[in-house]
Design a protein around this motif. Structure first.
Motif, PDB file in Angstrom:
ATOM      1  N   HIS A  13       0.865  -1.169   0.000  1.00  0.00           N
ATOM      2  CA  HIS A  13       0.000   0.000   0.000  1.00  0.00           C
ATOM      3  C   HIS A  13       0.903   1.221   0.000  1.00  0.00           C
ATOM      4  CE1 HIS A  13      -0.520  -0.750   4.637  1.00  0.00           C
ATOM      5  NE2 HIS A  13       0.713  -0.504   4.322  1.00  0.00           N
ATOM      6  N   HIS A  14       0.333   2.375  -0.279  1.00  0.00           N
ATOM      7  CA  HIS A  14       1.170   3.516  -0.657  1.00  0.00           C
ATOM      8  C   HIS A  14       0.709   4.772   0.081  1.00  0.00           C
ATOM      9  CE1 HIS A  14       2.912   1.039  -3.846  1.00  0.00           C
ATOM     10  NE2 HIS A  14       1.676   0.641  -4.108  1.00  0.00           N
ATOM     11  N   ARG A  15       0.982   4.814   1.376  1.00  0.00           N
ATOM     12  CA  ARG A  15       0.463   5.916   2.187  1.00  0.00           C
ATOM     13  C   ARG A  15       1.210   7.221   1.942  1.00  0.00           C
ATOM     14  NH1 ARG A  15      -0.356   2.534   7.774  1.00  0.00           N
ATOM     15  NH2 ARG A  15       1.456   1.447   6.941  1.00  0.00           N
ATOM     16  N   MET A  18      -0.093   9.033  -1.020  1.00  0.00           N
ATOM     17  CA  MET A  18      -1.405   9.644  -0.853  1.00  0.00           C
ATOM     18  C   MET A  18      -1.335  11.062  -0.310  1.00  0.00           C
ATOM     19  SD  MET A  18      -3.436   6.282   0.591  1.00  0.00           S
ATOM     20  CE  MET A  18      -4.946   7.188   0.898  1.00  0.00           C
ATOM     21  N   TYR A 204       1.177  13.334   9.101  1.00  0.00           N
ATOM     22  CA  TYR A 204       1.454  11.988   8.585  1.00  0.00           C
ATOM     23  C   TYR A 204       2.536  11.308   9.424  1.00  0.00           C
ATOM     24  CZ  TYR A 204       3.478   8.486   5.420  1.00  0.00           C
ATOM     25  OH  TYR A 204       3.995   7.330   4.876  1.00  0.00           O
ATOM     26  N   ARG A 208       1.884   8.036  11.776  1.00  0.00           N
ATOM     27  CA  ARG A 208       2.538   6.788  11.404  1.00  0.00           C
ATOM     28  C   ARG A 208       3.599   6.346  12.405  1.00  0.00           C
ATOM     29  NH1 ARG A 208       3.357   4.866   6.573  1.00  0.00           N
ATOM     30  NH2 ARG A 208       4.086   3.131   7.867  1.00  0.00           N
TER      31      ARG A 208
END
Length: 496
Positions: A13-15, A18, A204, A208
Motif C-alpha cells: 500500500h502507498h500511504r 497519498m 502523517y 505513522r
C-alpha cells in the motif's frame, strides 16, 4: 488500498504517495542493460517476507535493478530541500532514488541509482559500483552493530558506464526503511511557505511513527513540539551510538538526516582506525565541518534547522527551543551509558551511590579516551582486546598497543578497582558491545577491486562477517587486524 500478493510475496500500500502531488513525482525507473547480481541480503528479504525462490530469480534481478516493473509498485521520487555543509541549498529531492512503495509490514522499498528524476539537478541519476558496495555493506554492518539504519536488500550491477572522476560501471542498491523522510522534507515546505503541506507532512509522520505525540501533555498538548522533542531524543541516541563505535558519517547535511533517527545515505563514511577525534573522513569536507568530534554538535545544529521548519506549526520560538533541550540531556547520558558498557561497567558497585559511580566512570572514560587519542590507538582493536583481557586477566595485549605505557599502566589499576562484576561476567557483556569486525575502508576497497573484475566473493565474505560482528568467525582473523599502511591513502568523497 492494499494490493494482492504478487509472485514475490510482497503486498503493497502507498500511504506516502497519498499525501499528494506536492510531495513527489510519479515516474518509472530507467532500465539498466544486462544487469547481474552483486549481492543479496537474505536477512532483509526475510524482513520483507519475500519469497526465497523469487528473490533468487532473474525476474527479481530485473525488478530490483529497475528494469522490470514489480507488480503492485507505484514508483515515485520525493521532493525535499536542505542545508548542505551549513549552507541553504534550496530544492533538492530524490535525484537518483526511486521509491517503489510501502509494504503492508510498513517498510518502504527504494531503488538507489535507478535513473534520472526531476530532482537530479543535471545529474545522471545513477550510482556507481564502488559507492554502492560501500552502502550495501555498511547498511547491513550498522544493523549488525545494533545501530538504527536503513537496510540493504540487494545490490545489482551493469556494465553500463557512468562518468564520475573516471568512467565506472553502474549499480543499484535496493534500500529498505520504515520511512525515507528527512529533515529536508520539512525544510522544503517551510521555506516555500506551503504551510498546509507542512502540516500534512507533520500529521502523517505523527500518525505513522510518533502517535504518542498526539496525546501528550507535554508543551500544553502541542503535538508538533512533542514531535520535535521525540526526534531530538532519537537523534541524540543515534549519535551516541555512532561515537561509541567510531563511526564517521562524513556528510551530515539536513537532507541526510532521518526523521526516524536512522543512519541514512552512506556516502563518504568511515569507521575509525586510529583514534583521532578530529578525523575528517570526507575528502570533500575541506573545512572539517563533519569531523568525527563535530558530529554531535552538527546533529544539534540540524535539529535547530528542523525546529525552524516546524515553527509555523509549533507556534512560538520558546516552545521550540524547549523541545530541543532534550538533545543535550539525552546525548551525554546515552554516550556515557554506552561507554560504560564498553568498559563492562553497566552497574555501580554494591553500596556505592549512583552519582559517585557515574563521576568515577566519567574520569575513567575521559582518561582512556585521552590515552587513545595521544597515540592514535586503533579504536576497534583496543576495545576488543580489552574485552578479551578482562576475561583472561592478562592485560599484556592491551598495553602492547601503546608506545608510552606510563598512562595505560596508571589507568588499568583504577579501571580494575572500579569493576563491580566478576571478570568473566564483565567480559561476556563487553564482547557483545565491542565488535571484532567493522567495515574498515581498506576492507571495503579490497572487496570493490575484486568486484570491479566481476569477483563478488569479497562482498559476500564481508557481509557474513558484518552481519554478526561480535562473533569470532575463525579463519578470518586477518580481517579483524590492523589496517595496512596504504589504508591511510584512501580518499572518500561525495562523488558517487
Amino acid at each position: 488500498m492494499t494490493l494482492p500478493t504478487d509472485i514475490s510475496g510482497l503486498r503493497w500500500h502507498h500511504r506516502f504517495a497519498m499525501l499528494g502531488a506536492a510531495f513527489h513525482t510519479r515516474l518509472q525507473p530507467t532500465p539498466l542493460p544486462e544487469p547481474y547480481w552483486v549481492a543479496r541480503s537474505d536477512a532483509t528479504a526475510r524482513l520483507l517476507g519475500l519469497d526465497a525462490q523469487w528473490f533468487a530469480s532473474d525476474e527479481a534481478l530485473e525488478a530490483l535493478t529497475g528494469s522490470r516493473p514489480l507488480a503492485g509498485a507505484e514508483p515515485l521520487a520525493s521532493v525535499y530541500s536542505g542545508h548542505q555543509f551549513g549552507v541553504w541549498a534550496g530544492q533538492l529531492g530524490d535525484g537518483r532514488a526511486i521509491l517503489l512503495g510501502e509494504t503492508t509490514d510498513g517498510l518502504e522499498v527504494q531503488l538507489k541509482g535507478a535513473g534520472r528524476t526531476p530532482y537530479s539537478r543535471g545529474g545522471d541519476g545513477r550510482a556507481v559500483l564502488r559507492s554502492s558496495i560501500r552502502e550495501f555493506l555498511c547498511s547491513e554492518a550498522m544493523h549488525g552493530l545494533g545501530i538504527p539504519t536503513t537496510r540493504a536488500l540487494s545490490l545489482t550491477g551493469s556494465d553500463q558506464r557512468v562518468r564520475r572522476e573516471t568512467l565506472e560501471t553502474a549499480a543499484v542498491v535496493a534500500r529498505v526503511a520504515p520511512s525515507f523522510i528527512r529533515f529536508g522534507h520539512f525544510e522544503h515546505f517551510a521555506a516555500s511557505g506551503q504551510d498546509a503541506e507542512l502540516r500534512a507532512l507533520a500529521d502523517y509522520v505523527i500518525e505513522r511513527y510518533y502517535p504518542a505525540c498526539r496525546s501528550t501533555e507535554r508543551f500544553g498538548g502541542n503535538a508538533y513540539a512533542a514531535l520535535l522533542e521525540a526526534v531530538s531524543e532519537r537523534t541524540a541516541a543515534l549519535l551516541a551510538q555512532w561515537q561509541s563505535v567510531g563511526f564517521c558519517h562524513g556528510v551530515m547535511n539536513t537532507d541526510n538526516m532521518s526523521i526516524l533517527g536512522l543512519t541514512i545515505d552512506y556516502g563518504p563514511f568511515q569507521f575509525l582506525d586510529g583514534f583521532d577525534p578530529g578525523h575528517i573522513c570526507n575528502h570533500s569536507d575541506t573545512s572539517g565541518r563533519y569531523a568525527f568530534n563535530q558530529q554531535p554538535s552538527v546533529a544539534y545544529w540540524n535539529l535547530h534547522a528542523l525546529a525552524q521548519a516546524l515553527l509555523p506549526l509549533i507556534g512560538d520560538k520558546e516552545t521550540a527551543v524547549s523541545a530541543l533541550a532534550s538533545y543535550k540531556r539525552v546525548f551525554p547520558s546515552e554516550f556515557d551509558r554506552r561507554m560504560r558498557a564498553k568498559l563492562g561497567l553497566d552497574t555501580p558497585p554494591p553500596g556505592t551511590a549512583v552519582a559517585e559511580a557515574e563521576a568515577t566512570d566519567r574520569l575513567l572514560i575521559d582518561g582512556v579516551l585521552s590515552l587513545l587519542a595521544a597515540e592514535r590507538t586503533d579504536w576497534t582493536i583496543f576495545w576488543r582486546r580489552l574485552s578479551v583481557a578482562v576475561q583472561s586477566g592478562d592485560m599484556a595485549a592491551v598495553t602492547d598497543l601503546f608506545i608510552d605505557r606510563t598512562g595505560i599502566d596508571a589507568w588499568l589499576p583504577a579501571y580494575a578497582a572500579r569493576r563491580a562484576a566478576g571478570p568473566a561476567q564483565a567480559a561476556g557483556r563487553m564482547l557483545q558491545v565491542n565488535p571484532k569486525f567493522v567495515l574498515r575502508n581498506h576492507l571495503g576497497q579490497e572487496a570493490i577491486e575484486l568486484a570491479q573484475n566481476k569477483d563478488f566473493s569479497g562482498v559476500a565474505i564481508l557481509l557474513t562477517l558484518l552481519e554478526s560482528p561480535f562473533d569470532d568467525h575463525p579463519g578470518h582473523e586477518a580481517m579483524a587486524g590492523f589496517p595496512p599502511d596504504w589504508a591511510s591513502t584512501i580518499e572518500i568523497s561525495c562523488s558517487s
